[in-house]
Design a protein around this motif. Structure first.
Motif, short mmCIF file in Angstrom:
data_model
loop_
_atom_site.label_atom_id
_atom_site.label_comp_id
_atom_site.label_asym_id
_atom_site.label_seq_id
_atom_site.Cartn_x
_atom_site.Cartn_y
_atom_site.Cartn_z
N ALA A 123 0.79 -1.11 -0.01
CA ALA A 123 -0.10 -0.20 0.12
C ALA A 123 0.99 1.50 0.14
CB ALA A 123 -0.98 -0.18 1.01
N SER A 124 1.92 1.12 0.75
CA SER A 124 2.93 2.33 0.74
C SER A 124 3.38 2.84 -0.63
CB SER A 124 4.21 1.95 1.47
OG SER A 124 4.79 0.95 1.26
N LYS A 142 4.48 8.25 -7.19
CA LYS A 142 4.82 9.47 -7.66
C LYS A 142 6.21 10.06 -7.27
CE LYS A 142 1.17 12.58 -8.58
NZ LYS A 142 0.53 13.27 -8.26
N LEU A 143 6.30 10.12 -5.97
CA LEU A 143 7.61 10.54 -5.46
C LEU A 143 8.64 9.69 -5.88
CD1 LEU A 143 6.27 11.06 -1.72
CD2 LEU A 143 6.67 12.85 -3.52
N LEU A 144 8.64 8.56 -6.40
CA LEU A 144 9.91 7.76 -7.10
C LEU A 144 9.81 8.21 -8.55
CD1 LEU A 144 9.01 4.24 -5.85
CD2 LEU A 144 10.59 5.84 -4.83
N GLY A 145 9.08 8.98 -8.94
CA GLY A 145 9.28 9.28 -10.43
C GLY A 145 8.49 8.73 -11.44
N LEU A 146 7.55 7.93 -10.98
CA LEU A 146 6.71 6.96 -11.85
C LEU A 146 5.31 7.79 -12.20
CD1 LEU A 146 6.83 3.56 -10.07
CD2 LEU A 146 7.71 3.87 -12.37
N PHE A 189 11.50 -2.30 -5.76
CA PHE A 189 11.51 -2.33 -4.25
C PHE A 189 12.85 -1.64 -3.97
CE2 PHE A 189 8.64 -5.77 -5.72
CZ PHE A 189 7.19 -5.05 -5.32
N GLU A 190 13.68 -1.96 -4.64
CA GLU A 190 15.31 -1.71 -4.12
C GLU A 190 15.29 0.00 -4.07
OE1 GLU A 190 18.06 -3.11 -6.62
OE2 GLU A 190 18.13 -4.88 -5.72
N PHE A 200 14.37 5.20 -0.79
CA PHE A 200 13.57 6.10 -0.64
C PHE A 200 13.12 6.23 0.66
CE2 PHE A 200 9.19 7.76 -0.33
CZ PHE A 200 9.27 9.40 -0.92
N THR A 201 12.54 5.07 1.19
CA THR A 201 12.04 5.19 2.76
C THR A 201 13.20 5.45 3.56
OG1 THR A 201 11.90 2.80 2.54
CG2 THR A 201 9.88 3.97 2.21
N SER A 202 14.28 4.77 3.55
CA SER A 202 15.43 5.03 4.41
C SER A 202 16.09 6.27 4.29
CB SER A 202 16.55 3.78 3.73
OG SER A 202 16.38 2.66 3.77
N GLU A 203 16.21 6.99 3.09
CA GLU A 203 16.30 8.47 3.18
C GLU A 203 15.54 9.20 4.07
OE1 GLU A 203 17.16 9.52 -1.01
OE2 GLU A 203 18.78 8.27 -1.10
N GLU A 204 13.94 9.12 3.67
CA GLU A 204 13.11 9.71 4.50
C GLU A 204 13.15 9.28 5.98
OE1 GLU A 204 9.11 9.01 3.41
OE2 GLU A 204 9.08 10.93 2.34
N SER A 205 13.53 8.18 6.57
CA SER A 205 13.70 7.88 7.63
C SER A 205 14.74 8.61 8.38
CB SER A 205 13.81 6.36 7.93
OG SER A 205 13.96 6.09 9.26
N MET A 206 15.89 8.64 7.76
CA MET A 206 17.02 9.46 8.08
C MET A 206 16.98 10.92 8.44
SD MET A 206 20.19 7.56 6.09
CE MET A 206 21.31 8.77 6.87
N GLU A 207 16.16 11.55 7.46
CA GLU A 207 15.76 13.09 7.57
C GLU A 207 14.79 13.38 8.77
OE1 GLU A 207 13.98 14.05 3.80
OE2 GLU A 207 15.94 13.71 2.59
#
Length: 234
Positions: free
Chosen positions: A19-20, A26-30, A104-105, A110-117
């Protein structure tokens, strides 16, 4: 509706997809159409078509085979999908399949960078609140050296912000509101294995019980900037 067809539909596997990804593709550029192709690839794979043709995909969409071929090429070029060679069960025959693993990679990164931010933002907020608490207790703005000392407690000594705040309160209770004394408290707590505010409270009560008979003598772990440690003043 044909009874057998209806029963077959009822036994089909449900469509399952993260679901995520629906929320963030769209944030991934798709684009919407690219993501719809990905969903069709996922479903076709579930149905046993590991390398579907543009024609098979276009039959399920409102775009023609040429447009589907173009969308697949875009996804391959942007590394959202890839064509992999896999060995079948015998281990002798090599077949090709379309893999969504690159998608998925990318989403993991993307989620890792968001989490770090988010973590960095949380740390900044915590530090800001801590500085504000110190300024309220001292009834004045902190000096650059004092702010650096708090940062050293957090970054180098790895004291929890809640414990630093507890040490500040302990210095207020003991009527010794100065950075040198707070540093002594934190050093003592670390040496004594104090890791929570509750443990700090108990430790502080025990110290105060013996304070009159034997004042607390602690060795400072290391010099901090901005203080004359021999004379005990800034």
């Amino acid at each position: 509706m044909n009874k057998h067809k209806a029963i077959a539909w009822m036994q089909e596997k449900p469509f399952v997809f993260p679901a995520s990804l629906f929320k963030n593709y769209k944030l991934l550029g798709l684009s919407d159409m690219q993501f719809l192709v990905i969903l069709q690839l996922h479903q076709l794979r579930e149905e046993g078509h590991s390398l579907p043709t543009p024609g098979q995909i276009s039959q399920r969409m409102s775009v023609n085979e040429y447009e589907c071929s173009k969308l697949l090429h875009e996804l391959l070029s942007a590394r959202f999908i890839e064509i992999k060679e896999v060995a079948v069960e015998t281990g002798q025959v090599i077949e090709e399949e379309i893999s969504l693993e690159p998608l998925f990679e990318k989403f993991y990164e993307f989620t890792s960078e968001e989490s770090m931010e988010e973590d960095q933002e949380t740390i900044k907020k915590i530090e800001g609140t801590l500085f504000e608490t110190f300024e309220n207790e001292f009834a004045r703005p902190l000096t650059p050296m004092e702010m650096e000392m708090i940062s050293m407690w957090l970054d180098e000594d790895l004291h929890e912000p809640t414990l630093i705040e507890a040490a500040l309160k302990e210095s207020v209770i003991s009527s010794k509101l100065n950075f040198r004394y707070i540093d002594r408290i934190l050093h003592d707590w670390k040496k004594s294995g104090v890791k929570s505010v509750e443990q700090a409270k108990k430790h502080g009560e025990e110290v105060r019980k013996h304070h009159t008979a034997a004042p607390l003598q602690l060795k400072v772990s290391k010099p901090h900037p901005g203080y004359n440690w021999l004379e005990g003043r800034s």
